[in-house]
Design a protein around this motif. Structure first.
Motif, PDB file in Angstrom:
ATOM      1  N   VAL A  22       0.837  -1.210   0.000  1.00  0.00           N
ATOM      2  CA  VAL A  22       0.000   0.000   0.000  1.00  0.00           C
ATOM      3  C   VAL A  22       0.864   1.250   0.000  1.00  0.00           C
ATOM      4  O   VAL A  22       0.506   2.282  -0.595  1.00  0.00           O
ATOM      5  CB  VAL A  22      -0.949  -0.001   1.221  1.00  0.00           C
ATOM      6  CG1 VAL A  22      -1.725   1.303   1.307  1.00  0.00           C
ATOM      7  CG2 VAL A  22      -1.915  -1.183   1.144  1.00  0.00           C
ATOM      8  N   GLY A  31      -4.351  -1.175  -3.027  1.00  0.00           N
ATOM      9  CA  GLY A  31      -5.118  -0.684  -1.896  1.00  0.00           C
ATOM     10  C   GLY A  31      -5.093  -1.682  -0.752  1.00  0.00           C
ATOM     11  O   GLY A  31      -4.457  -2.751  -0.832  1.00  0.00           O
ATOM     12  N   LEU A  32      -5.753  -1.359   0.344  1.00  0.00           N
ATOM     13  CA  LEU A  32      -5.823  -2.259   1.493  1.00  0.00           C
ATOM     14  C   LEU A  32      -6.440  -3.587   1.080  1.00  0.00           C
ATOM     15  O   LEU A  32      -7.387  -3.631   0.289  1.00  0.00           O
ATOM     16  CB  LEU A  32      -6.665  -1.620   2.607  1.00  0.00           C
ATOM     17  CG  LEU A  32      -6.085  -0.366   3.262  1.00  0.00           C
ATOM     18  CD1 LEU A  32      -7.154   0.340   4.088  1.00  0.00           C
ATOM     19  CD2 LEU A  32      -4.880  -0.715   4.134  1.00  0.00           C
ATOM     20  N   GLU A 222     -12.896   6.711   1.771  1.00  0.00           N
ATOM     21  CA  GLU A 222     -12.240   6.565   0.470  1.00  0.00           C
ATOM     22  C   GLU A 222     -13.007   7.298  -0.623  1.00  0.00           C
ATOM     23  O   GLU A 222     -12.436   7.982  -1.475  1.00  0.00           O
ATOM     24  CB  GLU A 222     -12.128   5.079   0.109  1.00  0.00           C
ATOM     25  CG  GLU A 222     -11.221   4.292   1.027  1.00  0.00           C
ATOM     26  CD  GLU A 222     -11.249   2.802   0.705  1.00  0.00           C
ATOM     27  OE1 GLU A 222     -11.568   2.450  -0.443  1.00  0.00           O
ATOM     28  OE2 GLU A 222     -10.946   1.999   1.612  1.00  0.00           O
ATOM     29  N   HIS A 389      -5.394   5.206   2.441  1.00  0.00           N
ATOM     30  CA  HIS A 389      -4.959   3.810   2.536  1.00  0.00           C
ATOM     31  C   HIS A 389      -3.600   3.716   3.211  1.00  0.00           C
ATOM     32  O   HIS A 389      -3.374   2.848   4.072  1.00  0.00           O
ATOM     33  CB  HIS A 389      -4.905   3.192   1.140  1.00  0.00           C
ATOM     34  CG  HIS A 389      -6.225   2.743   0.607  1.00  0.00           C
ATOM     35  ND1 HIS A 389      -6.523   1.425   0.339  1.00  0.00           N
ATOM     36  CD2 HIS A 389      -7.346   3.440   0.299  1.00  0.00           C
ATOM     37  CE1 HIS A 389      -7.762   1.324  -0.121  1.00  0.00           C
ATOM     38  NE2 HIS A 389      -8.266   2.550  -0.167  1.00  0.00           N
TER      39      HIS A 389
END
Length: 397
Positions: A22, A31-32, A222, A389
């Motif tokens: 990340v 991303g996560l 987000e 993130h």
């Protein structure tokens, strides 16, 4: 820190390398990972690392305006209580009696003089001091030489009120709040200075709504950070303020991110408009800024109103979104002449937030895919979202 919450614990939940990815440059980053949105064991870890270690939002001061007003709050299983004391200060305590651990307050209320435990009537003043212990030494004997009241006061939570927002730091291990908020205050100093901060007034008629959404709390942040979704999710809003009218906001050190617009138009009804912040930069009259202050509050700043959109995580895939609306001065916030304008403004923002539900719930459903790797980012459009993130990943490790 409890031994329970270590990197070795986290490695049993997800691959640590996925979190490290990340933090790579945005063009190469993922991303996560899915586990951060779907795994119940992960949520326990996140509660400690994010919601207990950081400054988080648990409500607003205007919801408990009078001495004795109290509201319980459940932070992913941790019972808290918010109280307005007789000096008009906000106090936050763990919502548990020091005697036998009974929950003190289970619904919003106005207390007369004390916080009284329903179990054995041990009672505390609004500053958390234990002041009454009925029959502790036997029937009608309310004192005991073997018991020191001062050692059984309520356990206070470190808290701070800023722009009516109640922040807490459960583990008391974050930097001081004034240092934490300084980068954002510095950014906004040309729009609202410290004197202007004192002018906001909560609207009592069209100043609040909430939405329950079937998704993880992180998706709301987000989505809020970026304007990339405007054409597809907010087509009407995009007509008056499209992607080209927006700019990224990335606050360093990494505590907030979001977007701004250069096309804000004040709502008008006839010849009536809301009051404006008096010290707003005259070269930015049409600027508005939408900032996610990590982890769980989204703020909208306009020349004529201010909103606080804070998140209450209920479960891994359930979140309650609380919208609080503010105006400049009491006439704009609660005056009869501007009531219809407030109604329209509240409806506008509720419609926008409802439009977002499809997007954030859709992302939750997508995280059930075993082949999804956390996703990729647009190097141009997703920079603020990538920053969030990275903030989460950094604070997990």
């Amino acid at each position: 820190m409890s031994q329970k919450f270590t990197n070795s614990t986290l490695s049993r939940i997800l691959e640590i390398d996925k979190l490290k990815n990340v933090d790579m440059p945005i063009e190469n980053a993922n991303g996560l990972p899915n586990e951060c949105y779907t795994n119940a064991d992960y949520l326990d870890y996140e509660r400690e690392k994010i919601f207990c270690n950081k400054w988080i939002v648990v409500g607003v001061a205007s919801s408990i305006p009078n001495p004795g007003d109290a509201r319980p709050y459940n932070l992913l299983g941790i019972p808290l209580i918010l109280v307005r004391d007789k000096d008009m200060d906000i106090k936050v305590f763990h919502n548990v009696c020091s005697h036998r651990g009974f929950k003190l307050v289970d619904k919003p209320c106005t207390l007369k003089n004390v916080i009284r435990c329903p179990y054995h009537s041990w009672s505390y003043d609004f500053k958390g001091n234990l002041i009454a212990t009925p029959h502790i030494g036997g029937l009608n004997n309310h004192q005991s030489e073997k018991f020191d009241k001062n050692k059984s006061n309520l356990k206070e939570v470190k808290s701070k009120v800023w722009m009516d927002i109640i922040f807490v730091n459960i583990n008391s291990n974050e930097i001081e709040f004034d240092d934490y908020i300084k980068p954002l205050e510095d950014r906004w100093s040309g729009l609202i200075n410290k004197d202007d901060q004192k002018l906001i007034v909560h609207s009592n008629d069209y100043g609040y709504f909430n939405l329950d959404v079937n998704c993880n709390w992180k998706f709301a942040i987000e989505n809020y950070c970026e304007s990339y979704h405007l054409p597809t999710i907010h087509p009407e809003l995009n007509k008056v303020s499209n992607i080209n009218d927006h700019y990224h906001i990335q606050g360093l050190p990494n505590r907030f991110a979001g977007q701004g617009s250069k096309k804000y138009e004040q709502p008008v009804k006839g010849n009536k408009k809301f009051e404006t912040f008096p010290n707003w930069d005259k070269t930015k009259l049409k600027n508005s800024e939408y900032i996610a202050l990590f982890p769980n509050v989204m703020i909208g700043l306009h020349i004529d109103h201010f909103y606080v959109y804070w998140l209450e995580p209920l479960a891994m895939n359930k979140t309650r979104e609380h919208m609080q609306m503010y105006y400049i001065g009491n006439e704009s916030a609660n005056g009869e002449e501007l009531k219809e304008l407030r109604k329209e403004n509240s409806r506008f923002w509720k419609d926008v937030m409802i439009e977002d539900i499809k997007a954030i719930e859709g992302m939750q459903e997508g995280r059930n895919s075993p082949v999804y790797n956390g996703g990729n980012f647009s190097p141009v459009m997703d920079q603020p979202t990538h920053q969030f993130h990275k903030w989460v990943a950094t604070n997990l490790l």
